[in-house]
Design a protein around this motif. Structure first.
Motif, short mmCIF file in Angstrom:
data_model
loop_
_atom_site.label_atom_id
_atom_site.label_comp_id
_atom_site.label_asym_id
_atom_site.label_seq_id
_atom_site.Cartn_x
_atom_site.Cartn_y
_atom_site.Cartn_z
N ALA A 148 0.81 -1.22 0.00
CA ALA A 148 0.00 0.00 0.00
C ALA A 148 0.85 1.26 0.00
O ALA A 148 0.36 2.35 -0.34
CB ALA A 148 -0.93 -0.01 1.21
N THR A 149 2.12 1.15 0.35
CA THR A 149 3.00 2.33 0.42
C THR A 149 3.78 2.57 -0.87
O THR A 149 4.47 3.58 -1.00
CB THR A 149 4.01 2.18 1.57
N LEU A 150 3.68 1.63 -1.82
CA LEU A 150 4.49 1.72 -3.04
C LEU A 150 3.70 2.31 -4.22
O LEU A 150 2.49 2.10 -4.34
CB LEU A 150 5.00 0.33 -3.43
N LYS A 151 4.40 2.97 -5.07
CA LYS A 151 3.82 3.43 -6.32
C LYS A 151 4.15 2.40 -7.39
O LYS A 151 5.32 2.12 -7.68
CB LYS A 151 4.41 4.79 -6.71
N GLY A 152 3.12 1.81 -7.97
CA GLY A 152 3.33 0.74 -8.93
C GLY A 152 4.08 1.18 -10.17
O GLY A 152 3.90 2.29 -10.67
N GLU A 153 4.92 0.28 -10.68
CA GLU A 153 5.71 0.57 -11.88
C GLU A 153 4.99 0.17 -13.16
O GLU A 153 5.47 0.44 -14.26
CB GLU A 153 7.05 -0.18 -11.81
N ASN A 154 3.84 -0.48 -13.02
CA ASN A 154 3.11 -0.94 -14.20
C ASN A 154 1.93 -0.06 -14.55
O ASN A 154 0.93 -0.52 -15.08
CB ASN A 154 2.61 -2.37 -13.98
N VAL A 155 2.02 1.24 -14.22
CA VAL A 155 0.96 2.17 -14.59
C VAL A 155 1.00 2.34 -16.11
O VAL A 155 2.00 2.75 -16.68
CB VAL A 155 1.16 3.54 -13.91
N LYS A 156 -0.12 2.02 -16.74
CA LYS A 156 -0.16 2.07 -18.20
C LYS A 156 -0.91 3.31 -18.68
O LYS A 156 -1.96 3.66 -18.15
CB LYS A 156 -0.84 0.81 -18.75
N LYS A 157 -0.32 3.97 -19.63
CA LYS A 157 -0.97 5.12 -20.23
C LYS A 157 -2.13 4.67 -21.11
O LYS A 157 -2.09 3.60 -21.70
CB LYS A 157 0.03 5.92 -21.07
N LYS A 158 -3.16 5.49 -21.17
CA LYS A 158 -4.29 5.16 -22.01
C LYS A 158 -3.86 5.17 -23.46
O LYS A 158 -3.19 6.08 -23.94
CB LYS A 158 -5.42 6.18 -21.80
N GLN A 159 -4.24 4.14 -24.18
CA GLN A 159 -3.89 4.06 -25.58
C GLN A 159 -4.94 3.26 -26.32
O GLN A 159 -5.71 2.52 -25.73
CB GLN A 159 -2.52 3.42 -25.75
N HIS A 160 -4.97 3.47 -27.61
CA HIS A 160 -5.94 2.72 -28.41
C HIS A 160 -5.48 1.28 -28.54
O HIS A 160 -4.33 1.01 -28.86
CB HIS A 160 -6.06 3.35 -29.81
N ARG A 161 -6.39 0.37 -28.26
CA ARG A 161 -6.05 -1.04 -28.35
C ARG A 161 -6.30 -1.57 -29.75
O ARG A 161 -7.29 -1.22 -30.40
CB ARG A 161 -6.89 -1.86 -27.36
N ALA A 162 -5.42 -2.40 -30.20
CA ALA A 162 -5.62 -3.03 -31.49
C ALA A 162 -6.80 -3.98 -31.40
O ALA A 162 -7.03 -4.60 -30.37
CB ALA A 162 -4.36 -3.80 -31.90
N LYS A 163 -7.55 -4.05 -32.46
CA LYS A 163 -8.71 -4.94 -32.46
C LYS A 163 -8.26 -6.40 -32.44
O LYS A 163 -7.36 -6.78 -33.17
CB LYS A 163 -9.58 -4.68 -33.69
N MET A 164 -8.90 -7.20 -31.59
CA MET A 164 -8.55 -8.62 -31.49
C MET A 164 -9.13 -9.36 -32.70
O MET A 164 -10.28 -9.12 -33.10
CB MET A 164 -9.13 -9.22 -30.20
N ARG A 165 -8.34 -10.23 -33.25
CA ARG A 165 -8.80 -11.02 -34.38
C ARG A 165 -9.98 -11.89 -33.96
O ARG A 165 -9.90 -12.62 -32.97
CB ARG A 165 -7.66 -11.91 -34.89
N PRO A 166 -11.11 -11.81 -34.63
CA PRO A 166 -12.29 -12.60 -34.22
C PRO A 166 -12.03 -14.09 -34.33
O PRO A 166 -11.25 -14.53 -35.18
CB PRO A 166 -13.38 -12.14 -35.20
N VAL A 167 -12.67 -14.85 -33.47
CA VAL A 167 -12.55 -16.29 -33.50
C VAL A 167 -13.56 -16.86 -34.48
O VAL A 167 -14.76 -16.59 -34.38
CB VAL A 167 -12.81 -16.88 -32.09
N ARG A 168 -13.07 -17.61 -35.41
CA ARG A 168 -13.98 -18.23 -36.38
C ARG A 168 -14.68 -19.44 -35.78
O ARG A 168 -14.05 -20.26 -35.12
CB ARG A 168 -13.18 -18.67 -37.63
N LYS A 169 -15.96 -19.54 -35.98
CA LYS A 169 -16.75 -20.60 -35.37
C LYS A 169 -17.15 -21.69 -36.35
O LYS A 169 -17.99 -22.53 -36.06
CB LYS A 169 -18.01 -20.01 -34.72
N ASN A 170 -16.58 -21.69 -37.53
CA ASN A 170 -16.94 -22.73 -38.50
C ASN A 170 -16.17 -24.00 -38.23
O ASN A 170 -15.15 -24.00 -37.59
CB ASN A 170 -16.66 -22.25 -39.93
#
Length: 565
Positions: A543-565
């Protein structure tokens, strides 16, 4: 991999041969040992627990957490267990049972993880050889007469000097003597089994049923006393004879394999079932999706310690309350292969694991470079690795245990924690006598004796002991901390766990040195931190530490859709 449950079986057999017998210290304590003792606090419960329940009550009440994916690299898991089924990781990009690699990661239908011991026909390697045996016969086959063919400058010279003593020298002679001695114990176990089954009219029995036997038949009384001592030495009040016999028989198989190591070449189970090229790390798309299999005691027990569903009124509560268990099967009965370990780590990292538990180990690592590369890969991706120190009572500073964080190329992994096993604090042994240790190579200790957790059977639970149980306690605490402080890096998480580790309570310093009967040592000398993992203190520090994994807001790449055929 060494399962300490089998070492308990041997220990129990030796105790049964003694003319004088004392019950284990926990059995002599004034009150029964709570089944969740490893989660409790010394100040209120008089056990060397991790203060996990205290943390939930005093620090976490009303707080929100984020889910954490913990990969367990182990022997197998009961995917249908009542306390584990709800916490299994499910691959979101894979369609179950369609026989296709929907997420295109090279592993078909990897729904809950992957089995690197599997064959294309759905089978799986259960028993493999010891690494020392494999190296012994590899070098003999390569050089025919290694003692005369090898010089000190040869790469294999140092390895040969070690394995020839282990497999064909004095160490193997000791193992042969131990096997002969324990075979006599096994004969007595079988005789008592026959007498008691005939008297009770049933194939299985408990300690309670043995205690209730009333007879003047001396053979039955002797069998009852012998078996009572054996079952009590297992330090599990719920153990049945069948449970004990199964573990004892497995232990004897392991002893026999070691005793015959220098005479019998390694079995070809791996080559026959899996069929990959063991000398090619790039041949990596093998195995199957059966993470359950028929020999999942160890992995199921480990998984429950970390993440068994909390507060559901069933069995046990895991350490962490918001975890998904990804299971990667890579550990057989015998020594795991470096190739499987390396690929298992990479699979876990690539599929989103944030913490990886590794409750296995061995004294030789012929392809450590492959494992090192995988550890570096995990390090680069911010994944914490938690590893059991081993159950040989050895000093890891002088007798290496693998995998470890020391890179062959120099330097040390910053995302790696090695864990020794502490005891309940109720008896004379504050530290598990079997635990490996090391002022430089072991980072901290955690409860690893009489840990109650899930076992195969759908709704079954048992106690087990070993650094294999201590490691998931630490992995669970790591997951707990990360779920409430998700911005911590792997290095920060390691720092938090180690910095908050607590010394033994009541100013206790001297303990019995693991692997000895009565030699004393300062507990602080057994690990880098000189402490036991403490969830309450870890959360306060986080609780006393500042995390090093703070991520800046950014546009996420679209995930490739899963084909259901």
């Amino acid at each position: 991999m060494k399962l300490f449950s089998r070492e308990v079986a041997a220990f129990a057999g030796c105790l049964a041969l003694m003319t004088t017998f004392t019950l284990n210290t926990n059995a002599q304590s004034k009150s029964p040992l709570p089944k969740n003792w490893h989660l409790l606090t010394y100040e209120t419960d008089s056990v060397y627990g991790t203060s996990t329940e205290k943390a939930y009550k005093e620090l976490l009440k009303g707080k929100k957490s984020t889910p954490v994916i913990v990969a367990v690299i182990d022997s197998g898991i009961d995917t249908l267990h009542e306390d584990l089924k709800p916490v299994l990781w499910t691959n979101p990009r894979e369609i179950p049972g369609n026989g296709k690699d929907d997420d295109r990661n090279g592993y078909i239908d990897d729904i809950h993880g992957w089995n690197f011991l599997g064959g294309k026909d759905g089978s799986s390697v259960q028993e493999d050889s010891e690494e020392a045996t494999r190296e012994y016969f590899r070098i003999k086959e390569k050089y025919v007469n290694p003692d005369s063919a090898l010089t000190k400058d040869d790469k294999d010279y140092a390895i040969w000097q070690k394995v020839k003593n282990k497999v064909g020298g004095s160490s193997n002679t000791q193992e042969k003597m131990e096997y002969r001695s324990m075979s006599k114990v096994q004969e007595n176990v079988n005789k008592c089994e026959s007498i008691l089954k005939n008297f009770l009219g049933k194939d299985n029995f408990t300690l309670g049923e043995l205690d209730s036997i009333q007879t003047t038949n001396q053979d039955v009384l002797l069998a009852r006393n012998f078996m009572t001592r054996l079952l009590k030495s297992a330090q599990d009040p719920d153990i049945t004879f069948k449970d004990f016999k199964s573990e004892f028989d497995e232990y004897m198989k392991d002893l026999k394999r070691k005793a015959e190591a220098g005479e019998t070449p390694p079995n070809a189970n791996r080559e026959r079932i899996v069929g990959d090229n063991l000398e090619d790390i790039k041949d990596n798309k093998y195995g199957n999706n059966d993470v359950m299999g028929k020999f999942g005691f160890h992995g199921t027990h480990v998984s429950g310690i970390i993440a068994a569903v909390r507060n559901n009124g069933l069995g046990i509560d895991g350490v962490a309350d918001n975890v998904k268990i990804m299971f990667v099967k890579a550990v057989p009965d015998g020594d795991e292969r470096d190739k499987d370990v390396a690929l298992a780590i990479r699979y876990a990292v690539d599929n989103g694991a944030q913490i990886i538990n590794m409750s296995f180990g061995k004294p030789y690592s012929p392809h450590k470079d492959w494992v090192d590369d995988a550890v570096k890969y995990a390090e680069s991706k911010g994944v914490l690795l938690v590893h059991a120190a081993g159950n040989d009572g050895n000093n890891n500073d002088s007798i290496p245990n693998f995998p470890n964080p020391n890179y062959l190329s120099g330097g040390k992994a910053t995302n790696f924690i090695t864990v020794g096993a502490s005891s309940t604090g109720r008896g004379n042994d504050k530290v598990a006598n079997f635990s490996n240790y090391g002022k430089n190579e072991v980072d901290l200790f955690a409860p690893g004796v009489q840990i109650y957790s899930t076992v195969p059977g759908g709704n079954s639970y048992r106690m087990a002991s070993g650094t294999s149980m201590a490691s998931p306690v630490v992995a669970g605490v790591a997951a707990l901390v990360l779920s409430y402080y998700p911005e911590l890096s792997a290095q920060q998480l390691k720092y938090v766990l180690e910095k908050s580790a607590t010394p033994l309570p009541d100013s206790v310093k001297m303990v019995t040195k693991p692997g000895t009967r009565d030699e004393e040592i300062d507990f602080a000398e057994l690990s880098r931190t000189g402490g036991i993992v403490n969830a309450y203190e870890a959360l306060k520090l986080a609780a006393t530490l500042k995390g090093e994994n703070v991520k800046k807001k950014q546009h996420r790449a679209k995930m490739r859709p899963v084909r259901k055929n």
